[in-house]
Design a protein around this motif. Structure first.
Motif, PDB file in Angstrom:
ATOM      1  N   ARG A 136      -3.173 -58.091   1.346  1.00 14.81           N
ATOM      2  CA  ARG A 136      -3.670 -59.461   1.412  1.00 14.81           C
ATOM      3  C   ARG A 136      -4.320 -59.708   2.770  1.00 14.81           C
ATOM      4  NH1 ARG A 136       0.439 -64.291   0.241  1.00 14.81           N
ATOM      5  NH2 ARG A 136       0.457 -63.208  -1.770  1.00 14.81           N
ATOM      6  N   ALA A 137      -5.413 -60.452   2.757  1.00 18.10           N
ATOM      7  CA  ALA A 137      -6.121 -60.755   4.004  1.00 18.10           C
ATOM      8  C   ALA A 137      -5.229 -61.587   4.921  1.00 18.10           C
ATOM      9  CB  ALA A 137      -7.410 -61.506   3.699  1.00 18.10           C
ATOM     10  N   SER A 138      -5.306 -61.307   6.210  1.00 17.77           N
ATOM     11  CA  SER A 138      -4.519 -62.063   7.181  1.00 17.77           C
ATOM     12  C   SER A 138      -5.149 -63.437   7.407  1.00 17.77           C
ATOM     13  CB  SER A 138      -4.458 -61.308   8.507  1.00 17.77           C
ATOM     14  OG  SER A 138      -5.748 -61.267   9.106  1.00 17.77           O
ATOM     15  N   GLN A 139      -4.377 -64.328   8.006  1.00 14.77           N
ATOM     16  CA  GLN A 139      -4.904 -65.658   8.314  1.00 14.77           C
ATOM     17  C   GLN A 139      -6.094 -65.560   9.262  1.00 14.77           C
ATOM     18  OE1 GLN A 139      -3.822 -68.772   7.099  1.00 14.77           O
ATOM     19  NE2 GLN A 139      -2.798 -67.438   5.634  1.00 14.77           N
ATOM     20  N   GLY A 140      -6.018 -64.604  10.195  1.00 12.80           N
ATOM     21  CA  GLY A 140      -7.130 -64.429  11.126  1.00 12.80           C
ATOM     22  C   GLY A 140      -8.407 -64.023  10.416  1.00 12.80           C
ATOM     23  N   LEU A 152     -13.462 -76.621   0.265  1.00 13.39           N
ATOM     24  CA  LEU A 152     -13.893 -75.227   0.357  1.00 13.39           C
ATOM     25  C   LEU A 152     -12.756 -74.329   0.827  1.00 13.39           C
ATOM     26  CD1 LEU A 152     -17.476 -75.490   1.904  1.00 13.39           C
ATOM     27  CD2 LEU A 152     -16.877 -74.497  -0.304  1.00 13.39           C
ATOM     28  N   ARG A 153     -12.037 -74.796   1.836  1.00 13.36           N
ATOM     29  CA  ARG A 153     -10.927 -73.994   2.354  1.00 13.36           C
ATOM     30  C   ARG A 153      -9.880 -73.763   1.260  1.00 13.36           C
ATOM     31  NH1 ARG A 153      -9.424 -72.862   7.513  1.00 13.36           N
ATOM     32  NH2 ARG A 153     -10.896 -74.385   8.347  1.00 13.36           N
ATOM     33  N   ASN A 154      -9.586 -74.801   0.498  1.00 16.77           N
ATOM     34  CA  ASN A 154      -8.595 -74.662  -0.574  1.00 16.77           C
ATOM     35  C   ASN A 154      -9.046 -73.672  -1.638  1.00 16.77           C
ATOM     36  OD1 ASN A 154      -6.553 -76.329   0.376  1.00 16.77           O
ATOM     37  ND2 ASN A 154      -7.506 -78.177  -0.442  1.00 16.77           N
ATOM     38  N   ILE A 155     -10.343 -73.652  -1.933  1.00 16.27           N
ATOM     39  CA  ILE A 155     -10.855 -72.704  -2.931  1.00 16.27           C
ATOM     40  C   ILE A 155     -10.515 -71.276  -2.530  1.00 16.27           C
ATOM     41  CG2 ILE A 155     -12.967 -71.665  -3.854  1.00 16.27           C
ATOM     42  CD1 ILE A 155     -14.186 -74.482  -3.870  1.00 16.27           C
ATOM     43  N   PRO A 215      -7.138 -63.874  -1.311  1.00  8.60           N
ATOM     44  CA  PRO A 215      -7.965 -62.662  -1.343  1.00  8.60           C
ATOM     45  C   PRO A 215      -7.357 -61.523  -0.536  1.00  8.60           C
ATOM     46  CG  PRO A 215      -8.915 -64.289   0.137  1.00  8.60           C
ATOM     47  CD  PRO A 215      -7.775 -64.963  -0.558  1.00  8.60           C
ATOM     48  N   THR A 216      -7.717 -60.308  -0.914  1.00  8.34           N
ATOM     49  CA  THR A 216      -7.286 -59.125  -0.174  1.00  8.34           C
ATOM     50  C   THR A 216      -8.253 -58.885   0.984  1.00  8.34           C
ATOM     51  OG1 THR A 216      -8.638 -57.627  -1.501  1.00  8.34           O
ATOM     52  CG2 THR A 216      -6.421 -58.128  -2.321  1.00  8.34           C
ATOM     53  N   ARG A 217      -7.896 -57.903   1.807  1.00  4.15           N
ATOM     54  CA  ARG A 217      -8.800 -57.548   2.912  1.00  4.15           C
ATOM     55  C   ARG A 217     -10.160 -57.107   2.365  1.00  4.15           C
ATOM     56  NH1 ARG A 217      -5.959 -56.596   7.813  1.00  4.15           N
ATOM     57  NH2 ARG A 217      -3.703 -56.773   7.544  1.00  4.15           N
ATOM     58  N   GLN A 218     -10.116 -56.343   1.266  1.00  2.59           N
ATOM     59  CA  GLN A 218     -11.370 -55.891   0.672  1.00  2.59           C
ATOM     60  C   GLN A 218     -12.175 -57.066   0.127  1.00  2.59           C
ATOM     61  OE1 GLN A 218     -12.821 -52.779   0.659  1.00  2.59           O
ATOM     62  NE2 GLN A 218     -14.526 -54.035  -0.070  1.00  2.59           N
ATOM     63  N   ASP A 219     -11.480 -58.041  -0.468  1.00  2.00           N
ATOM     64  CA  ASP A 219     -12.177 -59.231  -0.970  1.00  2.00           C
ATOM     65  C   ASP A 219     -12.923 -59.931   0.165  1.00  2.00           C
ATOM     66  OD1 ASP A 219     -11.162 -58.820  -3.511  1.00  2.00           O
ATOM     67  OD2 ASP A 219      -9.442 -60.151  -3.206  1.00  2.00           O
ATOM     68  N   ILE A 220     -12.250 -60.064   1.316  1.00  2.00           N
ATOM     69  CA  ILE A 220     -12.860 -60.763   2.451  1.00  2.00           C
ATOM     70  C   ILE A 220     -14.060 -59.985   2.975  1.00  2.00           C
ATOM     71  CG2 ILE A 220     -12.494 -61.416   4.864  1.00  2.00           C
ATOM     72  CD1 ILE A 220     -11.443 -63.424   2.892  1.00  2.00           C
ATOM     73  N   HIS A 221     -13.940 -58.651   3.030  1.00  2.00           N
ATOM     74  CA  HIS A 221     -15.094 -57.842   3.456  1.00  2.00           C
ATOM     75  C   HIS A 221     -16.279 -58.084   2.519  1.00  2.00           C
ATOM     76  CE1 HIS A 221     -13.038 -55.874   6.625  1.00  2.00           C
ATOM     77  NE2 HIS A 221     -12.253 -55.122   5.872  1.00  2.00           N
ATOM     78  N   THR A 222     -15.984 -58.133   1.221  1.00  2.00           N
ATOM     79  CA  THR A 222     -17.051 -58.353   0.238  1.00  2.00           C
ATOM     80  C   THR A 222     -17.672 -59.734   0.400  1.00  2.00           C
ATOM     81  OG1 THR A 222     -15.941 -56.880  -1.343  1.00  2.00           O
ATOM     82  CG2 THR A 222     -17.584 -58.407  -2.227  1.00  2.00           C
ATOM     83  N   LEU A 223     -16.826 -60.757   0.563  1.00  2.67           N
ATOM     84  CA  LEU A 223     -17.337 -62.118   0.734  1.00  2.67           C
ATOM     85  C   LEU A 223     -18.161 -62.244   2.009  1.00  2.67           C
ATOM     86  CD1 LEU A 223     -14.199 -64.138  -0.415  1.00  2.67           C
ATOM     87  CD2 LEU A 223     -16.401 -64.018  -1.587  1.00  2.67           C
ATOM     88  N   HIS A 224     -17.681 -61.607   3.088  1.00  4.37           N
ATOM     89  CA  HIS A 224     -18.462 -61.590   4.328  1.00  4.37           C
ATOM     90  C   HIS A 224     -19.851 -61.011   4.061  1.00  4.37           C
ATOM     91  CE1 HIS A 224     -16.564 -63.004   7.930  1.00  4.37           C
ATOM     92  NE2 HIS A 224     -15.445 -62.329   7.728  1.00  4.37           N
ATOM     93  N   GLY A 225     -19.860 -59.885   3.346  1.00 11.72           N
ATOM     94  CA  GLY A 225     -21.128 -59.224   3.066  1.00 11.72           C
ATOM     95  C   GLY A 225     -22.064 -60.088   2.249  1.00 11.72           C
ATOM     96  N   ILE A 226     -21.508 -60.816   1.282  1.00 12.17           N
ATOM     97  CA  ILE A 226     -22.334 -61.693   0.447  1.00 12.17           C
ATOM     98  C   ILE A 226     -22.973 -62.789   1.293  1.00 12.17           C
ATOM     99  CG2 ILE A 226     -22.234 -63.435  -1.376  1.00 12.17           C
ATOM    100  CD1 ILE A 226     -20.068 -61.692  -2.714  1.00 12.17           C
ATOM    101  N   VAL A 227     -22.144 -63.432   2.130  1.00 16.51           N
ATOM    102  CA  VAL A 227     -22.658 -64.527   2.969  1.00 16.51           C
ATOM    103  C   VAL A 227     -23.757 -64.017   3.894  1.00 16.51           C
ATOM    104  CG1 VAL A 227     -22.074 -66.159   4.798  1.00 16.51           C
ATOM    105  CG2 VAL A 227     -20.544 -65.877   2.845  1.00 16.51           C
ATOM    106  N   MET A 228     -23.520 -62.868   4.531  1.00 19.45           N
ATOM    107  CA  MET A 228     -24.505 -62.355   5.477  1.00 19.45           C
ATOM    108  C   MET A 228     -25.767 -61.871   4.769  1.00 19.45           C
ATOM    109  SD  MET A 228     -23.102 -63.215   8.113  1.00 19.45           S
ATOM    110  CE  MET A 228     -24.517 -62.706   9.091  1.00 19.45           C
TER     111      MET A 228
END
Length: 399
Positions: free
Chosen positions: A188-192, A224-227, A233-246
């Motif tokens: 799971r992705a960390s709070q940071g 948005l934060r609640n969504i 999300p997992t760490r991989q999910d966050i990496h993917t979301l970061h990539g989408i935004v960028m």
């Protein structure tokens, strides 16, 4: 539901015998065999099938359950078919008025399991498609199985009846184990990590001014934060979301595709509009002018963005100004209809065309009782608060 993986070994467990009494259609025999194969039942017996045996229609309908079809045992009478069994169940939708235990598929499966575990043999009788089992045939069973179905429409297809009973047996025998589960997720992705992603997302949303109007910004951010936090999300999910935004942010190709120019490009856009007399040459329609205003709003300079951020959020000005909104056939940088005050941002090293365009706009606005104040972009970037104080004083003069 398709999806048989022929590379996997089947489950082999001792189960009850399935006995079809005088089945009429080969297709139903084949589909019953298929249902048995789904739930690891292997022994099928036929009592005097109407169309004889073997039956090509049954082989086709079995859809690969050849290991059952090829080993079917054929009997002339029911007593012969059940002679070696210790516990026999008769399936029926009618009561038959016989004094013997009546149970549903789940209860019957439990009794069968106990019998088989003790070394005995059990069998299940299924009757003809049209009429089911006769009273005499039900009388030869130890127990009656009936399904909890709609009493106004209780008749089941033969293969369906076999499938329901086979399912209950298999579920009990395997403790309901599912053939597969969700693949193991990454940590799971960390709070940071979540906060870093969210800050990046908000920064890009601010660039395209998604979080408007200003008074709803905080509520939108909470939603948005609640969504994202609800998703866990997992760490991989966050990496993917970061990539989408960028990818969306870096892949913008200008306003024609809904993107945003950088500050230098936005400045050149304004100069081009002024020098070409674009506004003066627009068709005489509000739609065209609004479209150009929207183009300018989507592509602010750094000074415009900073000043608008203050005007839309600072309590001294919130709700009093609009940005790049048409006034007649002109589009001032900022305008307050309440105070009849227009603000023009002056960039460094402006061309003669830009200066002339602003002068014409100023003259038109002043002729209609608007006050026009010019603010240097460099002053906004160097000391924004000083410019806000000056604007506050101008507004106070009109009260």
């Amino acid at each position: 539901m398709s999806g048989t993986d022929k590379t996997k070994a089947g489950i082999e467990i001792a189960g009850p015998v399935v006995i079809l009494v005088e089945p009429q259609l080969g297709e139903n025999i084949g589909m019953a065999a298929r249902a048995m194969g789904n739930f690891a039942l292997t022994e099928l017996r036929l009592v005097n099938p109407r169309d004889g045996w073997p039956n090509i229609a049954a082989q086709r309908a079995a859809a690969g359950a050849d290991h059952i079809i090829d080993h079917v045992r054929l009997f002339d009478t029911l007593p012969e078919a059940v002679a070696d069994l210790d516990l026999v169940f008769a399936t029926t939708a009618r009561s038959h008025d016989q004094a013997k235990p009546v149970m549903g598929p789940e209860g019957a499966a439990k009794e069968m399991q106990s019998q088989i575990a003790a070394g005995g043999r059990a069998g299940i009788l299924f009757g003809r498609e049209r009429a089911g089992l006769t009273n005499d045939e039900v009388a030869r069973a130890n127990r009656i199985i009936t399904y909890p179905v709609n009493p106004g429409f209780a008749s089941l297809n033969l293969a369906q009846a076999v499938l329901l009973m086979a399912y209950e047996w298999f579920k009990l025998a395997t403790s309901g184990a599912l053939p597969f589960a969700m693949p193991e997720r990454s940590e799971r992705a960390s709070q940071g990590q979540m906060e870093a992603f969210f800050e990046n997302l908000v920064r890009e949303l601010d660039r395209v001014e998604f979080l408007r109007p200003a008074e709803k910004r905080e509520t939108m951010l909470v939603n948005l934060r609640n969504i994202f936090f609800r998703m866990e999300p997992t760490r991989q999910d966050i990496h993917t979301l970061h990539g989408i935004v960028m990818a969306i942010a870096e892949g913008r190709k200008g306003p024609a595709k809904g993107g945003a120019l950088d500050s230098e490009q936005a400045t050149r856009l304004r100069a081009l509009i002024a020098e070409q007399g674009t506004i003066a040459n627009l068709p005489d329609s509000r739609g065209s002018l609004r479209g150009l205003a929207r183009l300018l709003r989507r592509n602010p300079t750094d000074a415009e963005r900073a000043l608008w951020h203050a005007l839309s959020r600072d309590r001294r000005f919130a709700g009093q100004f609009k940005r790049q909104t048409p006034v007649g056939r002109h589009i001032p940088d900022f305008v307050s209809f309440i105070h009849r005050l227009a603000i023009e941002l002056v960039g460094p090293d402006e061309s003669e065309g830009v200066v002339t365009d602003r002068a014409q706009r100023r003259a038109w606005l002043e002729s209609r009782d608007y006050r026009v104040t010019e603010v240097k972009a460099a002053d906004v970037e160097a000391n924004l608060e000083a410019e806000l104080v000056r604007l506050q004083a101008l507004i106070a003069e009109t009260k």
